[in-house]
Design an enzyme around this catalytic site. Structure first.
Site, PDB file in Angstrom:
ATOM      1  N   THR A   1      31.300  34.076  61.859  1.00  0.00           N
ATOM      2  CA  THR A   1      31.825  34.938  63.189  1.00  0.00           C
ATOM      3  C   THR A   1      32.838  35.937  62.660  1.00  0.00           C
ATOM      4  O   THR A   1      33.191  35.443  61.469  1.00  0.00           O
ATOM      5  CB  THR A   1      32.487  33.723  63.987  1.00  0.00           C
ATOM      6  N   THR A   2      33.164  36.862  63.241  1.00  0.00           N
ATOM      7  CA  THR A   2      32.852  37.318  64.583  1.00  0.00           C
ATOM      8  C   THR A   2      32.536  38.760  64.461  1.00  0.00           C
ATOM      9  O   THR A   2      32.733  39.466  63.375  1.00  0.00           O
ATOM     10  CB  THR A   2      34.174  37.254  65.437  1.00  0.00           C
TER      11      THR A   2
END
Length: 279
Positions: free
Chosen positions: A52-53
């Protein structure tokens, strides 16, 4: 009588005259075990690195997509410099969130899918068509997702027909949504989206949009332990890519470093980042 081509170095006729412009359909018919979502899983709990992100924003003339560099495995940092943003073709890119290994395989399959279509049809697939093909691939991974190995990509690019940047986000079932202006996905997406929402404007330049997404990743890293912010000591910075009518371009490490250092310097005086006006 059909000649046996195994072990001779020659390809069967079917491989030379595929009946579909979809590489995924072709692979499903001949070697389905090569598709990540079709593989069996070992018994027991599987703990794999997750990435992520991912954030993206439309600007005047294109779209920018960026990702942090951290991969986690439970509460442990599995990798500090993973790459999460990849070109899909000349005019689009994919950012990956979720199970890192499966996500990278899915991106490679998607790249082949688009290249295969272009070679068979002699033209580039429409932007809507690309988004639909990615939907099919995510849906094919649903079995893995239900066992905890989800892949949730973001698709962004320049629509040659409409002459503007576009962004699509997906859920684990392959459902897609077109985002207006900006988007975020992954564990830090709530914080990144809040940052984007306050700072985004319709008239951003490419440089401003690049700064915006790095600001959003910084804010995500500030509140989400699975998201990595700019690492000045190790010189690890987000991956930032621009897609315009001229095609895909990944910003150089020096370009991103300049943005990240400038943001970090400003945060020494204002830890919460730029302030949006009340009215």
């Amino acid at each position: 009588m059909e000649a046996n081509t195994r072990g001779t170095g020659r390809l069967p006729a079917a491989f030379l005259t595929p009946g579909s412009s979809s590489f995924l359909d072709f692979l499903s018919a001949y070697q389905p075990e090569l598709i990540p979502g079709r593989r069996g899983l070992p018994e027991g709990v599987i703990d794999a690195p997750h990435g992520t992100t991912i954030v993206s924003a439309v600007f005047d003339g294109g779209v920018v997509i960026a990702g942090d560099r951290r991969a986690t495995m439970g509460n442990v940092i599995a990798q500090r410099d993973i790459e999460k943003v990849f070109p899909a073709d000349e005019y689009s890119a994919v950012g990956i969130a979720g199970t890192a290994g499966l996500a990278v395989e899915m991106v490679r399959m998607f790249q082949l899918e688009l290249e295969h279509y272009e070679k068979i049809e002699g033209t580039v697939l429409s932007f809507e068509g690309k988004a639909n093909r990615l939907t099919t691939m995510i849906r094919g991974n649903l079995g893995m997702a239900m066992q905890g190995l989800a892949v949730v990509p973001m698709f962004a690019g320049y629509d040659l027909d409409l002459g503007r940047g576009r962004i699509f986000t997906y859920d684990v079932t392959g459902g897609r949504s077109e985002e207006r202006g900006f988007a975020a996905t992954g564990s830090g997406s709530v914080f990144a989206r809040g940052s984007l929402k306050k700072l985004y404007r319709d008239d951003l330049t490419a440089q401003q949009a690049s700064t915006l997404v790095v600001q959003a990743l910084y804010d995500a890293a500030d509140d989400d332990s699975a998201t990595g912010g700019p690492d000045l000591a190790r010189k690890i910075f987000p991956i930032v890519s621009l897609i315009t009518e001229d095609g895909f371009r990944r910003l150089t490490e020096a370009e991103v470093a300049d943005i990240a250092v400038s943001i970090t310097d400003q945060r020494l005086a204002h830890p919460n980042g730029p302030q949006a006006p009340l009215l």
